[in-house]
Design a protein around this motif. Structure first.
Motif, PDB file in Angstrom:
ATOM      1  N   SER A  17       0.885  -1.237  -0.136  1.00  0.00           N
ATOM      2  CA  SER A  17       0.058  -0.075   0.167  1.00  0.00           C
ATOM      3  C   SER A  17       0.825   1.259  -0.065  1.00  0.00           C
ATOM      4  CB  SER A  17      -1.051   0.017   1.190  1.00  0.00           C
ATOM      5  OG  SER A  17      -0.172  -0.032   2.540  1.00  0.00           O
ATOM      6  N   ILE A  18       0.242   2.269  -0.395  1.00  0.00           N
ATOM      7  CA  ILE A  18       0.871   3.673  -0.116  1.00  0.00           C
ATOM      8  C   ILE A  18       0.145   4.182   1.128  1.00  0.00           C
ATOM      9  CG2 ILE A  18       1.198   5.918  -1.002  1.00  0.00           C
ATOM     10  CD1 ILE A  18       1.292   4.406  -3.797  1.00  0.00           C
ATOM     11  N   GLU A  19       0.723   4.551   2.075  1.00  0.00           N
ATOM     12  CA  GLU A  19       0.268   5.442   3.165  1.00  0.00           C
ATOM     13  C   GLU A  19       0.357   6.875   3.226  1.00  0.00           C
ATOM     14  OE1 GLU A  19       1.331   1.618   6.372  1.00  0.00           O
ATOM     15  OE2 GLU A  19       2.790   3.709   6.318  1.00  0.00           O
ATOM     16  N   ILE A  20      -0.804   7.601   3.184  1.00  0.00           N
ATOM     17  CA  ILE A  20      -0.555   8.911   2.826  1.00  0.00           C
ATOM     18  C   ILE A  20      -0.567   9.574   4.358  1.00  0.00           C
ATOM     19  CG2 ILE A  20      -1.744  11.311   2.241  1.00  0.00           C
ATOM     20  CD1 ILE A  20      -3.335   9.467   0.264  1.00  0.00           C
ATOM     21  N   VAL A  21       0.509  10.304   4.734  1.00  0.00           N
ATOM     22  CA  VAL A  21       0.849  10.894   6.296  1.00  0.00           C
ATOM     23  C   VAL A  21       0.904  12.333   6.088  1.00  0.00           C
ATOM     24  CG1 VAL A  21       2.702  10.746   7.975  1.00  0.00           C
ATOM     25  CG2 VAL A  21       2.082   8.764   6.905  1.00  0.00           C
ATOM     26  N   GLY A  22       0.249  12.905   7.081  1.00  0.00           N
ATOM     27  CA  GLY A  22       0.197  14.456   7.224  1.00  0.00           C
ATOM     28  C   GLY A  22       1.533  14.944   7.707  1.00  0.00           C
ATOM     29  N   GLU A  23       1.550  16.242   7.761  1.00  0.00           N
ATOM     30  CA  GLU A  23       2.794  16.982   8.160  1.00  0.00           C
ATOM     31  C   GLU A  23       3.264  16.409   9.613  1.00  0.00           C
ATOM     32  OE1 GLU A  23       3.584  21.059   6.372  1.00  0.00           O
ATOM     33  OE2 GLU A  23       1.701  20.820   6.679  1.00  0.00           O
ATOM     34  N   ASP A  24       2.039  16.261  10.449  1.00  0.00           N
ATOM     35  CA  ASP A  24       2.307  15.874  11.876  1.00  0.00           C
ATOM     36  C   ASP A  24       2.668  14.356  12.190  1.00  0.00           C
ATOM     37  OD1 ASP A  24      -0.043  14.529  11.137  1.00  0.00           O
ATOM     38  OD2 ASP A  24      -1.480  15.582  12.633  1.00  0.00           O
ATOM     39  N   GLY A  25       2.836  13.740  11.138  1.00  0.00           N
ATOM     40  CA  GLY A  25       3.199  12.344  11.044  1.00  0.00           C
ATOM     41  C   GLY A  25       2.156  11.092  11.364  1.00  0.00           C
ATOM     42  N   ASN A  26       0.856  11.793  11.393  1.00  0.00           N
ATOM     43  CA  ASN A  26      -0.244  10.815  11.575  1.00  0.00           C
ATOM     44  C   ASN A  26      -0.617  10.486  10.060  1.00  0.00           C
ATOM     45  OD1 ASN A  26      -0.646  11.060  14.321  1.00  0.00           O
ATOM     46  ND2 ASN A  26      -1.705  12.979  13.971  1.00  0.00           N
ATOM     47  N   LEU A  27      -1.171   8.941  10.101  1.00  0.00           N
ATOM     48  CA  LEU A  27      -1.601   8.464   9.057  1.00  0.00           C
ATOM     49  C   LEU A  27      -2.983   9.081   8.607  1.00  0.00           C
ATOM     50  CD1 LEU A  27      -1.359   6.184   7.020  1.00  0.00           C
ATOM     51  CD2 LEU A  27      -2.358   4.524   8.594  1.00  0.00           C
ATOM     52  N   MET A  28      -3.068   9.512   7.396  1.00  0.00           N
ATOM     53  CA  MET A  28      -4.365  10.189   6.949  1.00  0.00           C
ATOM     54  C   MET A  28      -5.165   8.996   6.252  1.00  0.00           C
ATOM     55  SD  MET A  28      -4.026  13.202   7.963  1.00  0.00           S
ATOM     56  CE  MET A  28      -5.137  14.069   7.314  1.00  0.00           C
ATOM     57  N   LEU A  29      -4.399   8.391   5.343  1.00  0.00           N
ATOM     58  CA  LEU A  29      -5.270   7.264   4.222  1.00  0.00           C
ATOM     59  C   LEU A  29      -4.194   6.193   3.903  1.00  0.00           C
ATOM     60  CD1 LEU A  29      -7.945   6.699   3.074  1.00  0.00           C
ATOM     61  CD2 LEU A  29      -6.924   8.273   0.966  1.00  0.00           C
ATOM     62  N   SER A  30      -4.639   4.986   3.817  1.00  0.00           N
ATOM     63  CA  SER A  30      -3.707   3.992   3.330  1.00  0.00           C
ATOM     64  C   SER A  30      -4.453   3.681   1.932  1.00  0.00           C
ATOM     65  CB  SER A  30      -3.764   2.868   4.444  1.00  0.00           C
ATOM     66  OG  SER A  30      -2.993   1.640   3.699  1.00  0.00           O
ATOM     67  N   VAL A  31      -3.651   3.573   1.032  1.00  0.00           N
ATOM     68  CA  VAL A  31      -4.153   3.150  -0.179  1.00  0.00           C
ATOM     69  C   VAL A  31      -3.617   2.119  -0.742  1.00  0.00           C
ATOM     70  CG1 VAL A  31      -4.323   3.960  -2.821  1.00  0.00           C
ATOM     71  CG2 VAL A  31      -4.601   5.714  -0.907  1.00  0.00           C
ATOM     72  N   PRO A  32      -4.413   0.759  -0.575  1.00  0.00           N
ATOM     73  CA  PRO A  32      -3.810  -0.730  -1.173  1.00  0.00           C
ATOM     74  C   PRO A  32      -3.578  -0.610  -2.663  1.00  0.00           C
ATOM     75  CG  PRO A  32      -5.779  -0.832   0.273  1.00  0.00           C
ATOM     76  CD  PRO A  32      -5.822   0.757  -0.004  1.00  0.00           C
ATOM     77  N   LEU A  33      -2.276  -1.013  -2.869  1.00  0.00           N
ATOM     78  CA  LEU A  33      -2.012  -0.959  -4.482  1.00  0.00           C
ATOM     79  C   LEU A  33      -2.992  -1.688  -5.324  1.00  0.00           C
ATOM     80  CD1 LEU A  33       1.700  -1.853  -4.615  1.00  0.00           C
ATOM     81  CD2 LEU A  33       0.628   0.247  -4.408  1.00  0.00           C
ATOM     82  N   ASN A  34      -3.991  -2.731  -4.860  1.00  0.00           N
ATOM     83  CA  ASN A  34      -4.872  -3.318  -5.577  1.00  0.00           C
ATOM     84  C   ASN A  34      -5.969  -2.456  -5.947  1.00  0.00           C
ATOM     85  OD1 ASN A  34      -6.198  -3.318  -3.168  1.00  0.00           O
ATOM     86  ND2 ASN A  34      -6.170  -5.664  -3.090  1.00  0.00           N
ATOM     87  N   TRP A  35      -6.022  -1.268  -5.299  1.00  0.00           N
ATOM     88  CA  TRP A  35      -7.381  -0.047  -5.619  1.00  0.00           C
ATOM     89  C   TRP A  35      -6.921   0.398  -7.229  1.00  0.00           C
ATOM     90  CZ3 TRP A  35      -8.300   3.419  -1.100  1.00  0.00           C
ATOM     91  CH2 TRP A  35      -9.204   2.687  -0.034  1.00  0.00           C
ATOM     92  N   ALA A  36      -5.519   0.222  -7.586  1.00  0.00           N
ATOM     93  CA  ALA A  36      -5.115   1.064  -8.647  1.00  0.00           C
ATOM     94  C   ALA A  36      -5.546  -0.011  -9.789  1.00  0.00           C
ATOM     95  CB  ALA A  36      -3.564   0.980  -8.664  1.00  0.00           C
ATOM     96  N   LEU A  37      -6.139  -1.129  -9.621  1.00  0.00           N
ATOM     97  CA  LEU A  37      -6.755  -2.128 -10.536  1.00  0.00           C
ATOM     98  C   LEU A  37      -8.306  -1.840 -10.850  1.00  0.00           C
ATOM     99  CD1 LEU A  37      -4.777  -5.339  -9.471  1.00  0.00           C
ATOM    100  CD2 LEU A  37      -4.269  -3.736 -11.405  1.00  0.00           C
ATOM    101  N   ARG A  38      -8.849  -0.916 -10.130  1.00  0.00           N
ATOM    102  CA  ARG A  38     -10.206  -0.721 -10.217  1.00  0.00           C
ATOM    103  C   ARG A  38     -10.640  -0.029 -11.252  1.00  0.00           C
ATOM    104  NH1 ARG A  38     -13.028   0.949  -4.702  1.00  0.00           N
ATOM    105  NH2 ARG A  38     -14.924   0.794  -6.072  1.00  0.00           N
ATOM    106  N   LEU A  39     -11.132  -0.126 -12.153  1.00  0.00           N
ATOM    107  CA  LEU A  39     -11.819   0.409 -13.278  1.00  0.00           C
ATOM    108  C   LEU A  39     -12.961   1.445 -13.132  1.00  0.00           C
ATOM    109  CD1 LEU A  39     -11.562  -2.643 -15.737  1.00  0.00           C
ATOM    110  CD2 LEU A  39      -9.842  -0.767 -15.091  1.00  0.00           C
ATOM    111  N   ASP A  40     -13.685   1.447 -12.137  1.00  0.00           N
ATOM    112  CA  ASP A  40     -14.849   2.572 -11.879  1.00  0.00           C
ATOM    113  C   ASP A  40     -14.441   3.663 -11.286  1.00  0.00           C
ATOM    114  OD1 ASP A  40     -14.152   1.566  -9.246  1.00  0.00           O
ATOM    115  OD2 ASP A  40     -16.218   1.019  -8.666  1.00  0.00           O
TER     116      ASP A  40
END
Length: 78
Positions: free
Chosen positions: A55-78
Protein backbone atom coordinates in the motif's frame (compact mmCIF):
# COMPACT_ATOMS: atom_id res chain seq x y z
CA UNK A 1 -1.88 23.91 1.00
CA UNK A 2 -0.79 21.07 3.19
CA UNK A 3 2.21 18.78 2.84
CA UNK A 4 1.55 15.07 2.51
CA UNK A 5 4.08 12.25 2.55
CA UNK A 6 3.64 9.05 0.54
CA UNK A 7 5.25 6.11 2.34
CA UNK A 8 5.23 2.84 0.41
CA UNK A 9 4.51 -0.28 2.45
CA UNK A 10 5.63 -3.53 0.84
CA UNK A 11 4.63 -6.23 3.30
CA UNK A 12 6.58 -5.58 6.49
CA UNK A 13 8.96 -3.10 4.83
CA UNK A 14 8.24 0.60 4.49
CA UNK A 15 10.00 3.07 2.21
CA UNK A 16 9.66 6.56 3.68
CA UNK A 17 9.04 9.65 1.60
CA UNK A 18 11.41 12.22 3.16
CA UNK A 19 10.24 15.23 1.10
CA UNK A 20 6.48 14.97 0.62
CA UNK A 21 4.42 17.17 -1.67
CA UNK A 22 1.99 20.03 -1.20
CA UNK A 23 -1.67 19.48 -2.12
CA UNK A 24 -4.77 21.59 -1.54
CA UNK A 25 -6.52 18.76 0.31
CA UNK A 26 -6.52 15.05 1.14
CA UNK A 27 -8.61 14.25 -1.96
CA UNK A 28 -5.88 15.65 -4.23
CA UNK A 29 -3.25 13.69 -2.29
CA UNK A 30 -5.39 10.57 -2.67
CA UNK A 31 -5.51 11.05 -6.46
CA UNK A 32 -1.71 11.34 -6.53
CA UNK A 33 -1.38 8.18 -4.41
CA UNK A 34 -3.58 6.30 -6.90
CA UNK A 35 -1.41 7.54 -9.78
CA UNK A 36 1.71 6.33 -7.96
CA UNK A 37 0.01 3.03 -7.14
CA UNK A 38 -0.72 2.46 -10.83
CA UNK A 39 2.96 2.96 -11.67
CA UNK A 40 4.08 0.56 -8.94
CA UNK A 41 1.49 -2.05 -9.95
CA UNK A 42 2.59 -1.86 -13.60
CA UNK A 43 6.23 -2.43 -12.61
CA UNK A 44 5.36 -5.30 -10.27
CA UNK A 45 3.10 -7.02 -12.81
CA UNK A 46 5.81 -6.83 -15.48
CA UNK A 47 8.26 -8.36 -13.00
CA UNK A 48 5.78 -11.07 -12.00
CA UNK A 49 5.68 -9.83 -8.39
CA UNK A 50 2.67 -9.92 -6.08
CA UNK A 51 0.98 -6.76 -4.81
CA UNK A 52 -1.06 -8.30 -1.98
CA UNK A 53 -0.57 -6.47 1.29
CA UNK A 54 1.23 -3.56 -0.36
CA UNK A 55 0.00 0.00 0.00
CA UNK A 56 0.81 3.68 -0.12
CA UNK A 57 0.34 5.42 3.21
CA UNK A 58 -0.59 9.09 3.04
CA UNK A 59 0.84 10.78 6.11
CA UNK A 60 0.24 14.38 7.17
CA UNK A 61 2.84 16.91 8.28
CA UNK A 62 2.15 15.94 11.88
CA UNK A 63 3.21 12.34 11.16
CA UNK A 64 -0.31 10.94 11.50
CA UNK A 65 -1.59 8.43 8.97
CA UNK A 66 -4.36 10.10 6.94
CA UNK A 67 -5.20 7.31 4.49
CA UNK A 68 -3.85 3.97 3.34
CA UNK A 69 -4.23 3.19 -0.36
CA UNK A 70 -3.83 -0.53 -1.12
CA UNK A 71 -2.05 -1.09 -4.44
CA UNK A 72 -4.91 -3.29 -5.64
CA UNK A 73 -7.12 -0.16 -5.67
CA UNK A 74 -5.12 0.89 -8.73
CA UNK A 75 -6.69 -2.01 -10.61
CA UNK A 76 -10.24 -0.71 -10.17
CA UNK A 77 -11.83 0.48 -13.36
CA UNK A 78 -14.79 2.41 -11.93
Amino acid sequence: MARYFFHVRLGNDRALDPEGEDFPDLEAAHEEALRCAREIVAEKLLAGDLIDGHSIEIVGEDGNLMLSVPLNWALRLD
